[in-house]
Scaffold this motif. Structure first.
Motif, short mmCIF file in Angstrom:
data_model
loop_
_atom_site.label_atom_id
_atom_site.label_comp_id
_atom_site.label_asym_id
_atom_site.label_seq_id
_atom_site.Cartn_x
_atom_site.Cartn_y
_atom_site.Cartn_z
N ARG A 58 -20.13 -0.51 7.22
CA ARG A 58 -18.98 0.02 6.47
C ARG A 58 -17.69 -0.66 6.91
O ARG A 58 -16.86 -1.03 6.09
CB ARG A 58 -18.89 1.53 6.65
CG ARG A 58 -17.74 2.12 5.85
CD ARG A 58 -17.81 3.62 5.75
NE ARG A 58 -16.60 4.13 5.16
CZ ARG A 58 -16.42 4.30 3.86
NH1 ARG A 58 -17.38 4.01 3.02
NH2 ARG A 58 -15.27 4.77 3.40
N ARG A 59 -17.51 -0.82 8.22
CA ARG A 59 -16.31 -1.51 8.72
C ARG A 59 -16.22 -2.94 8.17
O ARG A 59 -15.15 -3.40 7.77
CB ARG A 59 -16.32 -1.56 10.25
CG ARG A 59 -15.65 -0.39 10.90
CD ARG A 59 -15.38 -0.63 12.38
NE ARG A 59 -16.53 -1.11 13.12
CZ ARG A 59 -17.48 -0.33 13.64
NH1 ARG A 59 -17.42 0.96 13.49
NH2 ARG A 59 -18.48 -0.86 14.30
N LYS A 60 -17.34 -3.64 8.15
CA LYS A 60 -17.35 -5.02 7.65
C LYS A 60 -16.92 -5.06 6.18
O LYS A 60 -16.10 -5.89 5.79
CB LYS A 60 -18.72 -5.65 7.81
CG LYS A 60 -18.77 -7.10 7.36
CD LYS A 60 -20.08 -7.74 7.72
CE LYS A 60 -20.11 -9.19 7.35
NZ LYS A 60 -19.36 -10.06 8.25
N VAL A 61 -17.45 -4.16 5.38
CA VAL A 61 -17.07 -4.10 3.96
C VAL A 61 -15.59 -3.79 3.82
O VAL A 61 -14.88 -4.44 3.05
CB VAL A 61 -17.93 -3.07 3.20
CG1 VAL A 61 -17.39 -2.83 1.81
CG2 VAL A 61 -19.37 -3.54 3.12
N GLU A 62 -15.12 -2.81 4.57
CA GLU A 62 -13.70 -2.43 4.48
C GLU A 62 -12.78 -3.57 4.91
O GLU A 62 -11.73 -3.78 4.31
CB GLU A 62 -13.44 -1.20 5.35
CG GLU A 62 -14.04 0.07 4.80
CD GLU A 62 -13.90 1.25 5.74
OE1 GLU A 62 -13.59 1.05 6.94
OE2 GLU A 62 -14.15 2.38 5.29
N GLU A 63 -13.16 -4.29 5.95
CA GLU A 63 -12.30 -5.34 6.49
C GLU A 63 -12.38 -6.66 5.72
O GLU A 63 -11.38 -7.34 5.55
CB GLU A 63 -12.65 -5.59 7.95
CG GLU A 63 -12.31 -4.43 8.85
CD GLU A 63 -12.85 -4.58 10.26
OE1 GLU A 63 -13.43 -5.64 10.59
OE2 GLU A 63 -12.69 -3.63 11.04
N GLU A 64 -13.58 -7.03 5.27
CA GLU A 64 -13.77 -8.36 4.71
C GLU A 64 -14.01 -8.40 3.21
O GLU A 64 -13.93 -9.47 2.61
CB GLU A 64 -14.93 -9.05 5.42
CG GLU A 64 -14.69 -9.25 6.91
CD GLU A 64 -15.85 -9.90 7.61
OE1 GLU A 64 -16.62 -10.63 6.97
OE2 GLU A 64 -16.01 -9.66 8.83
N PHE A 65 -14.34 -7.27 2.62
CA PHE A 65 -14.69 -7.27 1.19
C PHE A 65 -13.92 -6.20 0.43
O PHE A 65 -14.39 -5.69 -0.58
CB PHE A 65 -16.21 -7.08 1.02
CG PHE A 65 -17.00 -8.23 1.58
CD1 PHE A 65 -17.31 -9.32 0.79
CD2 PHE A 65 -17.39 -8.23 2.90
CE1 PHE A 65 -18.02 -10.39 1.30
CE2 PHE A 65 -18.11 -9.30 3.43
CZ PHE A 65 -18.43 -10.37 2.62
N ASN A 66 -12.73 -5.87 0.90
CA ASN A 66 -11.89 -4.89 0.26
C ASN A 66 -11.21 -5.53 -0.95
O ASN A 66 -10.42 -6.46 -0.80
CB ASN A 66 -10.85 -4.38 1.27
CG ASN A 66 -9.91 -3.38 0.68
OD1 ASN A 66 -9.26 -3.63 -0.33
ND2 ASN A 66 -9.83 -2.23 1.33
#
Length: 85
Positions: A58-66
């Motif tokens: 979830r953090r990766k999506v929020e940080e890199e794919f927002n």
């Protein structure tokens, strides 16, 4: 991943860009049914261990794919290029 769920997939195209095996999800080689089944079984049998993986995903999506952040960065680039002439 954005919903905080575990992702299990195969190594195909850009998927490894998003899913890092054992860090943000679980990957198996394409057409390797036994490895994929093993990963799915492990996830089903180890829900507690999967919590940290799901949070990292979830953090990766929020940080890199927002989408909002990516759109804003794209707008900045276009504005900068337009100012150059």
């Amino acid at each position: 991943m954005a919903a905080g769920l575990i992702a299990v997939s195969t190594v195909h195209s850009g998927i490894p860009e998003l899913i890092q095996d054992l860090k943000t999800g679980f990957l198996a080689p394409e057409r390797d049914v036994s490895t994929l089944a093993g990963k799915l079984a492990w996830v089903a049998e180890h829900p507690k261990e999967c919590e940290a993986v799901a949070l990292a995903a979830r953090r990766k999506v929020e940080e890199e794919f927002n989408a909002d952040a990516l759109n804003e960065r794209f707008a900045q680039i276009v504005t900068h290029l337009a100012a150059l002439g």
